[in-house]
Design a protein around this motif. Structure first.
Motif, PDB file in Angstrom:
ATOM      1  N   VAL A 158      -0.824 -56.797   8.026  1.00  0.00           N
ATOM      2  CA  VAL A 158      -0.803 -57.932   7.773  1.00  0.00           C
ATOM      3  C   VAL A 158       0.028 -58.561   9.121  1.00  0.00           C
ATOM      4  CG1 VAL A 158       1.561 -60.022   6.829  1.00  0.00           C
ATOM      5  CG2 VAL A 158       0.006 -59.252   5.277  1.00  0.00           C
ATOM      6  N   LEU A 159       1.317 -57.730   9.475  1.00  0.00           N
ATOM      7  CA  LEU A 159       1.462 -57.910  11.235  1.00  0.00           C
ATOM      8  C   LEU A 159       0.786 -58.028  12.012  1.00  0.00           C
ATOM      9  CD1 LEU A 159       4.273 -58.762  12.482  1.00  0.00           C
ATOM     10  CD2 LEU A 159       4.096 -56.233  12.766  1.00  0.00           C
ATOM     11  N   TRP A 176      -2.909 -65.269  15.762  1.00  0.00           N
ATOM     12  CA  TRP A 176      -1.493 -66.165  16.815  1.00  0.00           C
ATOM     13  C   TRP A 176      -2.454 -65.730  18.130  1.00  0.00           C
ATOM     14  CZ3 TRP A 176       2.062 -64.089  21.278  1.00  0.00           C
ATOM     15  CH2 TRP A 176       2.322 -64.968  21.328  1.00  0.00           C
ATOM     16  N   ILE A 177      -2.468 -64.215  18.006  1.00  0.00           N
ATOM     17  CA  ILE A 177      -3.301 -64.544  19.602  1.00  0.00           C
ATOM     18  C   ILE A 177      -4.436 -65.771  20.229  1.00  0.00           C
ATOM     19  CG2 ILE A 177      -4.744 -62.686  21.424  1.00  0.00           C
ATOM     20  CD1 ILE A 177      -2.254 -61.361  20.655  1.00  0.00           C
ATOM     21  N   TRP A 178      -5.237 -65.414  19.188  1.00  0.00           N
ATOM     22  CA  TRP A 178      -6.962 -66.387  18.691  1.00  0.00           C
ATOM     23  C   TRP A 178      -6.172 -67.704  19.009  1.00  0.00           C
ATOM     24  CZ3 TRP A 178     -11.497 -65.029  18.879  1.00  0.00           C
ATOM     25  CH2 TRP A 178     -12.350 -66.446  18.117  1.00  0.00           C
ATOM     26  N   GLN A 179      -5.359 -68.741  18.609  1.00  0.00           N
ATOM     27  CA  GLN A 179      -5.124 -69.658  18.603  1.00  0.00           C
ATOM     28  C   GLN A 179      -4.357 -70.038  19.886  1.00  0.00           C
ATOM     29  OE1 GLN A 179      -4.807 -71.830  16.644  1.00  0.00           O
ATOM     30  NE2 GLN A 179      -5.658 -70.729  15.277  1.00  0.00           N
ATOM     31  N   LEU A 180      -3.957 -68.278  21.063  1.00  0.00           N
ATOM     32  CA  LEU A 180      -3.612 -69.438  22.231  1.00  0.00           C
ATOM     33  C   LEU A 180      -4.488 -69.545  23.013  1.00  0.00           C
ATOM     34  CD1 LEU A 180      -0.506 -66.922  22.637  1.00  0.00           C
ATOM     35  CD2 LEU A 180       0.004 -69.703  22.887  1.00  0.00           C
TER      36      LEU A 180
END
Length: 107
Positions: free
Chosen positions: A93-94, A101-105
Motif C-alpha cells: 500500500v505504501l 503521488w509521483i504519478w500526480q507530480l
C-alpha cells in the motif's frame, strides 16, 4: 488472567510476525513456558505408588494440558502469520501511494 486467553497469544504472534518481518535476524520465541517433565508430573500425583484412578486422572490432566498448549500455540502461529501479512500489505500500500503521488507530480 488475560495472558491465558487465546487473543493474548494471537496478539503476541502478530507482534512477533511484525518483528520478524522488520528485523532481518529475528526469531520466533516460544510464548509458552516449558512443559513439566513426565517424572515431575507423575511425582505430583504420587509417583509409582498411585492407584489406577489417580493414574487415569493424571493422564487426563496431562492430555488436557497438551491440548491447551496446542490451542495457544496455534493462536500464536496464526497471529505471526497475520502479522507478517500485515507488514507485506502495508509495504505494498505504501509503495502504491508513493507511486500514485509521483504519478500526480509528473505533468
Amino acid at each position: 488472567m488475560t495472558g491465558d486467553r487465546l487473543p493474548a497469544f494471537f496478539l503476541k504472534g502478530v507482534w512477533q510476525g511484525l518483528k520478524i518481518a522488520l528485523i532481518p535476524h529475528a526469531r520466533l520465541r516460544d510464548p509458552l513456558g516449558p512443559m513439566p517433565t513426565v517424572r515431575d508430573w507423575l511425582d505430583m500425583y504420587g509417583g509409582t505408588r498411585m492407584d489406577a484412578d489417580m493414574f487415569d486422572r493424571c493422564e487426563s490432566e496431562w492430555y488436557a494440558l497438551l491440548e491447551q498448549r496446542k490451542r495457544r500455540m496455534s493462536a500464536f502461529l496464526a497471529g505471526g502469520y497475520a502479522g507478517t501479512w500485515m507488514y507485506a500489505i502495508g509495504v505494498l500500500v505504501l509503495l502504491g501511494l508513493v507511486g500514485w503521488w509521483i504519478w500526480q507530480l509528473i505533468p
